[in-house]
Design a protein around this motif. Structure first.
Motif, PDB file in Angstrom:
ATOM      1  N   ILE A   1      38.380  21.467  45.974  1.00  0.00           N
ATOM      2  CA  ILE A   1      39.322  21.663  46.662  1.00  0.00           C
ATOM      3  C   ILE A   1      38.623  21.768  47.922  1.00  0.00           C
ATOM      4  O   ILE A   1      38.870  21.587  49.426  1.00  0.00           O
ATOM      5  N   SER A   2      37.410  22.925  48.807  1.00  0.00           N
ATOM      6  CA  SER A   2      37.111  22.603  49.319  1.00  0.00           C
ATOM      7  C   SER A   2      36.604  20.864  49.637  1.00  0.00           C
ATOM      8  O   SER A   2      37.268  20.754  51.203  1.00  0.00           O
TER       9      SER A   2
ATOM     10  N   ILE B   1      29.510  30.675  51.997  1.00  0.00           N
ATOM     11  CA  ILE B   1      30.353  31.388  52.303  1.00  0.00           C
ATOM     12  C   ILE B   1      31.270  32.736  51.209  1.00  0.00           C
ATOM     13  O   ILE B   1      31.037  33.574  51.327  1.00  0.00           O
ATOM     14  N   PHE B   2      31.127  32.151  50.480  1.00  0.00           N
ATOM     15  CA  PHE B   2      31.447  33.391  48.675  1.00  0.00           C
ATOM     16  C   PHE B   2      30.820  34.547  48.880  1.00  0.00           C
ATOM     17  O   PHE B   2      30.502  35.688  48.675  1.00  0.00           O
TER      18      PHE B   2
ATOM     19  N   GLU C   1      34.510  39.321  49.650  1.00  0.00           N
ATOM     20  CA  GLU C   1      36.180  39.195  49.700  1.00  0.00           C
ATOM     21  C   GLU C   1      36.963  38.158  49.920  1.00  0.00           C
ATOM     22  O   GLU C   1      38.289  37.804  49.748  1.00  0.00           O
ATOM     23  N   TYR C   2      36.279  37.041  50.254  1.00  0.00           N
ATOM     24  CA  TYR C   2      36.945  35.681  50.484  1.00  0.00           C
ATOM     25  C   TYR C   2      36.785  34.362  49.459  1.00  0.00           C
ATOM     26  O   TYR C   2      36.917  32.816  49.394  1.00  0.00           O
ATOM     27  N   GLN C   3      36.128  35.505  47.929  1.00  0.00           N
ATOM     28  CA  GLN C   3      36.155  33.822  47.042  1.00  0.00           C
ATOM     29  C   GLN C   3      37.613  33.602  46.199  1.00  0.00           C
ATOM     30  O   GLN C   3      37.602  34.558  45.218  1.00  0.00           O
ATOM     31  N   ASN C   4      37.969  33.431  47.131  1.00  0.00           N
ATOM     32  CA  ASN C   4      39.564  32.972  46.097  1.00  0.00           C
ATOM     33  C   ASN C   4      39.647  31.897  47.229  1.00  0.00           C
ATOM     34  O   ASN C   4      38.672  31.367  48.298  1.00  0.00           O
ATOM     35  N   MET C   5      41.801  30.992  47.825  1.00  0.00           N
ATOM     36  CA  MET C   5      41.666  30.366  48.242  1.00  0.00           C
ATOM     37  C   MET C   5      41.446  30.261  49.981  1.00  0.00           C
ATOM     38  O   MET C   5      40.920  28.963  50.660  1.00  0.00           O
TER      39      MET C   5
ATOM     40  N   ALA D   1      37.820  29.341  49.904  1.00  0.00           N
ATOM     41  CA  ALA D   1      37.885  27.538  49.749  1.00  0.00           C
ATOM     42  C   ALA D   1      38.125  26.452  51.120  1.00  0.00           C
ATOM     43  O   ALA D   1      37.863  25.876  51.429  1.00  0.00           O
ATOM     44  N   ALA D   2      39.412  27.604  51.824  1.00  0.00           N
ATOM     45  CA  ALA D   2      39.699  26.495  52.708  1.00  0.00           C
ATOM     46  C   ALA D   2      39.108  26.582  54.172  1.00  0.00           C
ATOM     47  O   ALA D   2      39.002  25.840  54.531  1.00  0.00           O
ATOM     48  N   ILE D   3      38.484  27.626  53.905  1.00  0.00           N
ATOM     49  CA  ILE D   3      37.185  27.982  55.369  1.00  0.00           C
ATOM     50  C   ILE D   3      36.270  26.633  55.182  1.00  0.00           C
ATOM     51  O   ILE D   3      35.387  26.365  55.950  1.00  0.00           O
ATOM     52  N   VAL D   4      35.482  26.869  53.541  1.00  0.00           N
ATOM     53  CA  VAL D   4      34.551  25.543  53.389  1.00  0.00           C
ATOM     54  C   VAL D   4      34.552  24.884  54.052  1.00  0.00           C
ATOM     55  O   VAL D   4      34.003  23.489  54.474  1.00  0.00           O
ATOM     56  N   GLY D   5      36.248  24.308  53.521  1.00  0.00           N
ATOM     57  CA  GLY D   5      36.467  22.734  53.466  1.00  0.00           C
ATOM     58  C   GLY D   5      36.633  22.494  54.974  1.00  0.00           C
ATOM     59  O   GLY D   5      35.807  21.213  55.713  1.00  0.00           O
TER      60      GLY D   5
END
Length: 475
Positions: free
Chosen positions: A109-110, A151-152, A157-161, A164-168
């Protein structure tokens, strides 16, 4: 939504993670946009795909032949160590994600978010000043995977969509901004061949291009080296490379021992084969795979450069493809690759020896991909700007940084527990400082990194003496 996810899953599994088809489709599209006859489009597609496959055969042969030998140091002597290699890094991240109940599906996704962001900002290049499209699919997967864990790990707390958006966003900006930095250095090196670097050492290439000229004289380059007559055989790249591998990896194999290597690789090292013959055979395979790699590079880069004019003119005006670092190897003296490897490995080994002597908490084990591809690439660019002296110094410093900063990085993001780290030089000089900033500044760290990355091409453009040349990729 499920249909879109399924379509992306197919695209990711069949195209993005298969760079030969990714490159082939780009070549095909470029030729179609150039209104080439069907048979020329088909021929260009086939030659690009086969060329990249040949490159993959050479690169995979290099990795699979020597990575087990380096890994053997870790296993044989029971060291608490991390191997710096993107493939070991992938294994480490997969294990780390599994340990917290996650999978690498977030990585895909990222990757999609980052790739779309790259396309959009190139389309908006009038405002963003981004000129490059990152198309090295397997590298994108490696980098997105490692950054997903960073990132995770730092933002549980952001081990979610959201994560994934931050990583992308972060990897997408890295791909386009760092490859954009290599346009000038690559065009100067290749005589405006029409591509940039899209690999693991893009910030390092830019830094090398800036500083190599201060370290030596470009006229006194590796092409002008005059060896004593008895050493003239080393002007031959095959002979020089084979000899180096025999010395470096032959020594490691002797340390590992006959019995250990025979048990580790019974298929290639049967009871009927002597230890000396096995060492000689494995060392010489390096030159075989390097020759294969170079042939593949020549094939696909020629097609990509020609066909990308169509995409550049019709879809992404003025954009350049960012491709594998090996694409520049044929634009330098053959011994530049050898020098980069030698002095990069020397820098790595000195730091590793210091770790052993001073009993460092984590021992770094040399990985083949960083020690070869990073330092060979750096030496090629350093030689162009500062000759032999710059090639030696820059690759040596790179080797030191690869090991010393990796030792800190694996502790920072917790991957020392899983035995591996990405290890390529940009993950030392760029991603490790980014990880530190995110750790201590949290969400504001992400904002700072995003703004910093967006500002880099704008600063490049502002500093360019010829604005039109910059926009045309002729910096």
């Amino acid at each position: 939504m499920d249909t879109l996810l399924n379509l992306f899953s197919w695209f990711a599994n069949n195209i993005l993670t298969r760079p030969e088809f990714f490159v082939g489709l780009i070549v095909l599209l470029g030729y179609i946009l150039l209104k080439k006859p069907f048979y020329e489009c088909f021929a260009g597609f086939v030659k690009a795909v086969v060329g990249y496959m040949i490159l993959n055969v050479g690169a995979a042969g290099l990795v699979t032949t020597f990575r087990p030998i380096l890994a053997g140091l870790n296993d044989r002597f029971k060291l608490e160590a991390a191997i710096i290699d993107p493939y070991f890094g992938l294994n480490a991240v997969n294990a780390a994600l599994d340990s917290v109940g996650l999978t690498t599906s977030w990585t895909m996704i990222s990757l999609l978010i980052g790739f779309i962001l790259n396309i959009v900002l190139v389309l908006l290049r009038k405002f963003t000043k981004i000129r490059t499209l990152f198309i090295t699919g397997h590298i994108m997967v490696q980098q997105a995977t490692t950054v997903t864990w960073i990132i995770f790990f730092l933002f549980p707390e952001y081990q979610n969509m959201i994560g994934a958006a931050i990583v992308g966003v972060l990897v997408g900006l890295y791909w386009m901004v760092s490859s954009n930095l290599t346009v000038g250095p690559t065009q100067r090196l290749t005589g405006n061949a029409g591509f940039a670097i899209g690999h693991q050492q893009m910030f390092a290439v830019w830094l090398t291009d800036k500083f190599a000229g201060k370290l030596g004289d470009p006229k006194k380059n590796l092409e002008n080296i005059r060896l004593p007559k008895w050493l003239s055989i080393f002007h031959d790249n095959i002979v020089a490379t084979s000899t180096l591998m025999l010395l470096f990896f032959g020594s490691i194999m002797v340390i590992l021992g006959d019995d250990y290597l025979r048990a580790m690789n019974p298929a290639k090292f049967p009871e009927t084969l002597s230890f000396g013959t096995y060492i000689l055979s494995e060392a010489l395979y390096f030159s075989v795979y390097l020759a294969i790699l170079m042939q593949g590079v020549r094939m696909f880069v020629a097609e990509l450069t020609n066909s990308f004019q169509g995409i550049s003119n019709r879809i992404l005006p003025g954009a350049l493809p960012a491709v594998d670092c090996a694409a520049v190897y044929s634009f330098a003296p053959p011994n530049a690759i050898l020098f980069g490897f030698i002095f990069g490995a020397l820098g790595q080994f000195i730091v590793i020896l210091g770790m052993v002597l001073f009993k460092a908490p984590v021992l770094i084990i040399t990985g083949f991909v960083p020690v070869f591809f990073d330092n060979a690439t750096i030496a090629v660019f350093a030689n162009k700007r500062g000759g032999t002296r710059a090639a030696m110094i820059c690759s040596f410093v790179s080797g030191i940084l690869q090991v010393s900063i990796s030792a800190f990085a694996v502790m920072l993001v917790g991957l020392y527990k899983f035995g591996g780290w990405h290890g390529n030089i940009d993950f030392e000089i760029f991603w490790t400082p980014v990880a530190m900033l995110l750790k201590y500044c949290h969400i504001w760290g992400i904002v700072i990194v995003v703004l910093f990355m967006l500002a880099i091409p704008l600063i490049q453009f502002a500093r360019a003496k010829d604005k039109k040349a910059y926009e045309e990729g002729l910096e």
